[in-house]
Design a protein around this motif. Structure first.
Motif, PDB file in Angstrom:
ATOM      1  N   VAL A   1     -15.026 -10.893  -0.381  1.00  0.00           N
ATOM      2  CA  VAL A   1     -13.888 -10.205   0.241  1.00  0.00           C
ATOM      3  C   VAL A   1     -12.603 -10.430  -0.551  1.00  0.00           C
ATOM      4  O   VAL A   1     -11.552 -10.744   0.006  1.00  0.00           O
ATOM      5  CB  VAL A   1     -13.700 -10.645   1.717  1.00  0.00           C
ATOM      6  N   VAL A   2     -12.702 -10.273  -1.849  1.00  0.00           N
ATOM      7  CA  VAL A   2     -11.520 -10.402  -2.709  1.00  0.00           C
ATOM      8  C   VAL A   2     -10.658  -9.140  -2.625  1.00  0.00           C
ATOM      9  O   VAL A   2      -9.436  -9.213  -2.543  1.00  0.00           O
ATOM     10  CB  VAL A   2     -11.941 -10.660  -4.170  1.00  0.00           C
ATOM     11  N   HIS A   3     -11.305  -7.991  -2.622  1.00  0.00           N
ATOM     12  CA  HIS A   3     -10.590  -6.719  -2.692  1.00  0.00           C
ATOM     13  C   HIS A   3     -10.444  -6.075  -1.310  1.00  0.00           C
ATOM     14  O   HIS A   3     -11.342  -6.173  -0.475  1.00  0.00           O
ATOM     15  CB  HIS A   3     -11.333  -5.745  -3.624  1.00  0.00           C
ATOM     16  N   SER A   4      -9.323  -5.439  -1.088  1.00  0.00           N
ATOM     17  CA  SER A   4      -9.093  -4.713   0.171  1.00  0.00           C
ATOM     18  C   SER A   4      -8.209  -3.502  -0.111  1.00  0.00           C
ATOM     19  O   SER A   4      -7.516  -3.439  -1.136  1.00  0.00           O
ATOM     20  CB  SER A   4      -8.429  -5.621   1.212  1.00  0.00           C
ATOM     21  N   TYR A   5      -8.245  -2.557   0.811  1.00  0.00           N
ATOM     22  CA  TYR A   5      -7.497  -1.299   0.633  1.00  0.00           C
ATOM     23  C   TYR A   5      -6.298  -1.267   1.572  1.00  0.00           C
ATOM     24  O   TYR A   5      -6.428  -1.496   2.782  1.00  0.00           O
ATOM     25  CB  TYR A   5      -8.404  -0.108   0.910  1.00  0.00           C
ATOM     26  N   ASP A   6      -5.136  -1.047   0.989  1.00  0.00           N
ATOM     27  CA  ASP A   6      -3.906  -0.914   1.767  1.00  0.00           C
ATOM     28  C   ASP A   6      -3.735   0.572   2.079  1.00  0.00           C
ATOM     29  O   ASP A   6      -3.287   1.353   1.241  1.00  0.00           O
ATOM     30  CB  ASP A   6      -2.723  -1.436   0.962  1.00  0.00           C
ATOM     31  N   SER A   7      -4.113   0.964   3.296  1.00  0.00           N
ATOM     32  CA  SER A   7      -4.081   2.391   3.657  1.00  0.00           C
ATOM     33  C   SER A   7      -2.662   2.928   3.770  1.00  0.00           C
ATOM     34  O   SER A   7      -2.426   4.127   3.558  1.00  0.00           O
ATOM     35  CB  SER A   7      -4.826   2.613   4.975  1.00  0.00           C
ATOM     36  N   ASP A   8      -1.706   2.082   4.091  1.00  0.00           N
ATOM     37  CA  ASP A   8      -0.322   2.551   4.223  1.00  0.00           C
ATOM     38  C   ASP A   8       0.243   2.997   2.873  1.00  0.00           C
ATOM     39  O   ASP A   8       0.981   3.987   2.791  1.00  0.00           O
ATOM     40  CB  ASP A   8       0.569   1.440   4.804  1.00  0.00           C
ATOM     41  N   ASN A   9      -0.107   2.233   1.818  1.00  0.00           N
ATOM     42  CA  ASN A   9       0.439   2.552   0.496  1.00  0.00           C
ATOM     43  C   ASN A   9      -0.587   3.202  -0.431  1.00  0.00           C
ATOM     44  O   ASN A   9      -0.269   3.568  -1.554  1.00  0.00           O
ATOM     45  CB  ASN A   9       0.985   1.287  -0.152  1.00  0.00           C
ATOM     46  N   GLY A  10      -1.839   3.292   0.037  1.00  0.00           N
ATOM     47  CA  GLY A  10      -2.879   3.917  -0.764  1.00  0.00           C
ATOM     48  C   GLY A  10      -3.223   3.166  -2.030  1.00  0.00           C
ATOM     49  O   GLY A  10      -3.543   3.769  -3.058  1.00  0.00           O
ATOM     50  N   ILE A  11      -3.184   1.835  -1.964  1.00  0.00           N
ATOM     51  CA  ILE A  11      -3.478   1.031  -3.152  1.00  0.00           C
ATOM     52  C   ILE A  11      -4.482  -0.074  -2.813  1.00  0.00           C
ATOM     53  O   ILE A  11      -4.679  -0.428  -1.646  1.00  0.00           O
ATOM     54  CB  ILE A  11      -2.193   0.389  -3.731  1.00  0.00           C
ATOM     55  N   MET A  12      -5.101  -0.613  -3.842  1.00  0.00           N
ATOM     56  CA  MET A  12      -6.032  -1.719  -3.686  1.00  0.00           C
ATOM     57  C   MET A  12      -5.288  -3.038  -3.858  1.00  0.00           C
ATOM     58  O   MET A  12      -4.418  -3.170  -4.721  1.00  0.00           O
ATOM     59  CB  MET A  12      -7.159  -1.631  -4.723  1.00  0.00           C
ATOM     60  N   LEU A  13      -5.655  -4.026  -3.035  1.00  0.00           N
ATOM     61  CA  LEU A  13      -5.065  -5.358  -3.107  1.00  0.00           C
ATOM     62  C   LEU A  13      -6.155  -6.378  -3.449  1.00  0.00           C
ATOM     63  O   LEU A  13      -7.346  -6.116  -3.261  1.00  0.00           O
ATOM     64  CB  LEU A  13      -4.411  -5.717  -1.770  1.00  0.00           C
ATOM     65  N   SER A  14      -5.741  -7.536  -3.921  1.00  0.00           N
ATOM     66  CA  SER A  14      -6.698  -8.581  -4.300  1.00  0.00           C
ATOM     67  C   SER A  14      -6.263  -9.932  -3.754  1.00  0.00           C
ATOM     68  O   SER A  14      -5.101 -10.313  -3.902  1.00  0.00           O
ATOM     69  CB  SER A  14      -6.824  -8.671  -5.825  1.00  0.00           C
ATOM     70  N   ASP A  15      -7.212 -10.645  -3.122  1.00  0.00           N
ATOM     71  CA  ASP A  15      -6.981 -12.024  -2.682  1.00  0.00           C
ATOM     72  C   ASP A  15      -7.672 -12.936  -3.692  1.00  0.00           C
ATOM     73  O   ASP A  15      -8.867 -13.225  -3.587  1.00  0.00           O
ATOM     74  CB  ASP A  15      -7.553 -12.242  -1.284  1.00  0.00           C
ATOM     75  N   GLU A  16      -6.929 -13.394  -4.679  1.00  0.00           N
ATOM     76  CA  GLU A  16      -7.505 -14.123  -5.806  1.00  0.00           C
ATOM     77  C   GLU A  16      -8.029 -15.511  -5.436  1.00  0.00           C
ATOM     78  O   GLU A  16      -8.813 -16.103  -6.181  1.00  0.00           O
ATOM     79  CB  GLU A  16      -6.466 -14.228  -6.921  1.00  0.00           C
ATOM     80  N   THR A  17      -7.620 -16.016  -4.269  1.00  0.00           N
ATOM     81  CA  THR A  17      -8.112 -17.335  -3.860  1.00  0.00           C
ATOM     82  C   THR A  17      -9.609 -17.313  -3.591  1.00  0.00           C
ATOM     83  O   THR A  17     -10.254 -18.363  -3.576  1.00  0.00           O
ATOM     84  CB  THR A  17      -7.390 -17.810  -2.583  1.00  0.00           C
ATOM     85  N   LYS A  18     -10.182 -16.138  -3.379  1.00  0.00           N
ATOM     86  CA  LYS A  18     -11.605 -16.016  -3.053  1.00  0.00           C
ATOM     87  C   LYS A  18     -12.452 -15.618  -4.254  1.00  0.00           C
ATOM     88  O   LYS A  18     -13.679 -15.550  -4.158  1.00  0.00           O
ATOM     89  CB  LYS A  18     -11.797 -14.992  -1.933  1.00  0.00           C
ATOM     90  N   CYS A  19     -11.837 -15.329  -5.382  1.00  0.00           N
ATOM     91  CA  CYS A  19     -12.572 -14.823  -6.544  1.00  0.00           C
ATOM     92  C   CYS A  19     -13.345 -15.947  -7.238  1.00  0.00           C
ATOM     93  O   CYS A  19     -12.793 -17.018  -7.515  1.00  0.00           O
ATOM     94  CB  CYS A  19     -11.614 -14.162  -7.531  1.00  0.00           C
ATOM     95  N   VAL A  20     -14.628 -15.692  -7.520  1.00  0.00           N
ATOM     96  CA  VAL A  20     -15.465 -16.662  -8.223  1.00  0.00           C
ATOM     97  C   VAL A  20     -15.822 -16.172  -9.627  1.00  0.00           C
ATOM     98  O   VAL A  20     -16.608 -16.789 -10.329  1.00  0.00           O
ATOM     99  CB  VAL A  20     -16.749 -16.965  -7.430  1.00  0.00           C
ATOM    100  N   ASN A  21     -15.275 -15.042 -10.028  1.00  0.00           N
ATOM    101  CA  ASN A  21     -15.508 -14.461 -11.352  1.00  0.00           C
ATOM    102  C   ASN A  21     -16.978 -14.138 -11.585  1.00  0.00           C
ATOM    103  O   ASN A  21     -17.551 -14.471 -12.626  1.00  0.00           O
ATOM    104  CB  ASN A  21     -14.995 -15.387 -12.456  1.00  0.00           C
ATOM    105  N   CYS A  22     -17.585 -13.456 -10.623  1.00  0.00           N
ATOM    106  CA  CYS A  22     -18.980 -13.033 -10.780  1.00  0.00           C
ATOM    107  C   CYS A  22     -19.089 -11.749 -11.593  1.00  0.00           C
ATOM    108  O   CYS A  22     -20.192 -11.342 -11.966  1.00  0.00           O
ATOM    109  CB  CYS A  22     -19.641 -12.842  -9.417  1.00  0.00           C
ATOM    110  N   GLN A  23     -17.961 -11.068 -11.827  1.00  0.00           N
ATOM    111  CA  GLN A  23     -17.879  -9.876 -12.673  1.00  0.00           C
ATOM    112  C   GLN A  23     -18.532  -8.637 -12.056  1.00  0.00           C
ATOM    113  O   GLN A  23     -18.688  -7.623 -12.729  1.00  0.00           O
ATOM    114  CB  GLN A  23     -18.496 -10.150 -14.045  1.00  0.00           C
ATOM    115  N   ARG A  24     -18.916  -8.695 -10.781  1.00  0.00           N
ATOM    116  CA  ARG A  24     -19.536  -7.519 -10.152  1.00  0.00           C
ATOM    117  C   ARG A  24     -18.557  -6.347 -10.115  1.00  0.00           C
ATOM    118  O   ARG A  24     -18.903  -5.217 -10.458  1.00  0.00           O
ATOM    119  CB  ARG A  24     -20.001  -7.875  -8.733  1.00  0.00           C
ATOM    120  N   CYS A  25     -17.336  -6.608  -9.695  1.00  0.00           N
ATOM    121  CA  CYS A  25     -16.348  -5.530  -9.595  1.00  0.00           C
ATOM    122  C   CYS A  25     -16.006  -4.971 -10.970  1.00  0.00           C
ATOM    123  O   CYS A  25     -15.849  -3.758 -11.138  1.00  0.00           O
ATOM    124  CB  CYS A  25     -15.090  -6.021  -8.886  1.00  0.00           C
ATOM    125  N   VAL A  26     -15.929  -5.852 -11.961  1.00  0.00           N
ATOM    126  CA  VAL A  26     -15.613  -5.420 -13.313  1.00  0.00           C
ATOM    127  C   VAL A  26     -16.719  -4.514 -13.860  1.00  0.00           C
ATOM    128  O   VAL A  26     -16.456  -3.476 -14.476  1.00  0.00           O
ATOM    129  CB  VAL A  26     -15.422  -6.637 -14.247  1.00  0.00           C
TER     130      VAL A  26
END
Length: 501
Positions: A32-57
């Motif tokens: 749950v690193v990435h989330s969608y900000d529907s108000d601004n239409g942009i993607m956000l990232s919570d880097e505290t949860k990232c383990v660098n698995c490279q799936r999103c990349v």
């Protein structure tokens, strides 16, 4: 609210000019690193949860993402390194033992990289593996000291049960529960197609995989999970796990969150209960006790299957192996301190055990000195990373090698080292159905076959360059090796000369 001392280890860099807010990264991230900000239409990232698995990349369709290591550092201190301080912060916050996955990542010597292979030139010409016979087949098990014949002069072939491998490599133990159903299926199918074996680990054998029994090693660990008569009879060999390289001297632990559905039934324990293997086998306190278990397993399988004893590479490994060779075991498997794991106490993983290269050389020499080398075959594991590592291991005295980390890398693992969380985004070290299905066994098994096929070609080329045309001629042939950058004691233990000699 307490102060958070730890800055995120990784940073998610998103190129806003490329990002189309397709939300693929959001759907693919189990953390749950990435989330969608529907108000601004942009993607956000919570880097505290990232383990660098490279799936999103890997799956971002516009290449809008990359993960970089944070450059936020603590004040430099040669004694109190950044990683040490952060581990203290974690333990002060949780009060718990630190757990880690995969092998030891510390910059300790990798002896494979300090060993060079000889090449033939003129007097002993090289062999072209494309045009001349090259034998990579090996047999594992007790060998007779000499050829014997009957009264008619025919060779007696009634030898101890043997494992036949098309190449000197097997897939090492990874239990069902620690890895997914699809990962196990990929390993089983690949081993069958390649003509080698894979190891169930201590989690029992799923009923769907009994059809791969001729290419399966079934394991008996201290917890005895999933062990019963049909299980023992299903495999081509039985392995007694006394220890493993990533955590010598301690047992195993699979969290209850992974004991679900078929994992629970296969292991024969209730759903949600932790699967804890004690550190010792409570019926083994001596070589004589080990011999009792070896003979019991042989009796249970009508003496038709070889028995393997797996131990971790530790300081007195040569003496331990000498005892095991006299216990009736057919094969000794030795796992070095860089061996992978689904979860191990960090302190154990990073500080206990010795390199497999030194352990292998000392064991092979000890068994030869005692005249019992033919009593057992030697299989080694613990960071076998390439075909050249395999060739060097065999020249140091191994009969075959176990690979595990290389195999899961072929399946898509990115070594993010969070296997213990059960949130593997690549569908390997997880039991969550929505994640498991990400690993397609058709594709996974094909990638494993491709990897091993490539290694087999490279093994042939390396042997051909040495002027050797069979694994048997390579085994224990330390004259084909030279060390570089090693001290006299290291060269002595390895039994090789320095480069230039």
């Amino acid at each position: 609210m307490s102060v958070e001392f730890l800055y995120p280890e990784f940073e998610v860099i998103r190129n806003d000019n490329r990002c189309i807010a397709c939300r693929v990264c959001e759907r693919q991230c189990a953390n749950v690193v990435h989330s969608y900000d529907s108000d601004n239409g942009i993607m956000l990232s919570d880097e505290t949860k990232c383990v660098n698995c490279q799936r999103c990349v890997s799956l971002c369709p516009t290449r809008a993402l990359k993960i970089v290591k944070s450059d936020c550092t603590l004040r430099e201190n040669a004694n109190w390194k950044d990683a040490t301080i952060k581990e203290i912060y974690k333990q002060a916050n949780s009060g718990g033992v630190l757990l880690s996955s995969m092998g030891n990542p510390n910059p300790l010597p990798v002896y494979w990289d300090k060993i060079l292979i000889n090449a033939s030139q003129v007097t002993n010409p090289p062999i072209d593996p494309l045009r001349e016979p090259m034998e990579t087949k090996v047999f594992l098990g007790k060998k007779p000291e000499m050829i014997s014949r009957d009264e008619n002069g025919k060779i007696k072939c009634d030898i101890s049960p043997q494992l036949e491998l098309s190449m000197p490599i097997m897939f090492s133990a990874m239990s069902y529960g620690s890895i997914s159903y699809n990962a196990h299926e990929s390993l089983a199918r690949a081993a069958t197609e390649l003509g080698i074996l894979y190891n169930t680990g201590e989690g029992g054998l799923h009923e769907d995989f009994y059809c791969y029994g001729e290419n399966t090693i079934v394991q008996v660990a201290s917890g005895r999970f999933g062990v019963y008569k049909d299980y023992l009879e299903a495999g081509a060999a039985v392995e007694i796990k006394m220890g493993q390289g990533a955590k010598p001297g301690i047992g195993g632990h699979l969290p209850g969150t992974k004991i679900v559905g078929d994992v629970s039934r296969t292991r024969m324990i209730p759903e949600g209960s932790d699967a804890i293997s004690p550190a010792p086998h409570h019926d083994i306190y001596s070589i004589e006790d080990l011999r009792q278990l070896v003979l019991s397993l042989k009796e249970a399988t009508e003496y038709k299957k070889p028995v393997i004893v797996k131990v971790a590479a530790v300081h007195n490994i040569a003496a331990i192996a000498s005892g095991i060779a006299r216990s009736g075991a057919d094969i000794i498997a030795i796992d070095g301190f860089r061996g992978g794991t689904g979860a191990a106490p960090t302190r154990i993983r990073d500080n206990v055990g010795i390199p497999i290269e030194l352990a292998l050389a000392s064991v092979d020499q000890r068994l030869r000195d005692e005249g019992i080398r033919n009593n057992v075959s030697l299989v080694v594991g613990g960071s076998i990373r390439s075909a050249s590592d395999v060739v060097k291991a065999i020249a140091l005295g191994a009969d075959a090698c176990y690979v595990a980390t290389a195999a899961v890398l072929a399946l898509g693992c990115h070594l993010c080292r969070t296997c213990q969380s059960g949130k593997c985004n690549w569908g390997i070290a997880t039991q969550r159905p929505e994640l498991v299905k990400r690993l397609n066994p058709d594709i996974g098994s094909k990638r494993l076959v491709n990897l091993m096929t490539a290694w087999r070609h490279e093994i042939k080329e390396l042997m051909g360059g040495m002027g050797i045309n069979s694994i048997e001629s390579l085994r224990g042939n330390r004259l084909m090796l030279r060390g570089i950058g090693l001290n006299e004691k290291e060269l002595q233990i390895l039994g090789i000369s320095h480069a230039g000699e």
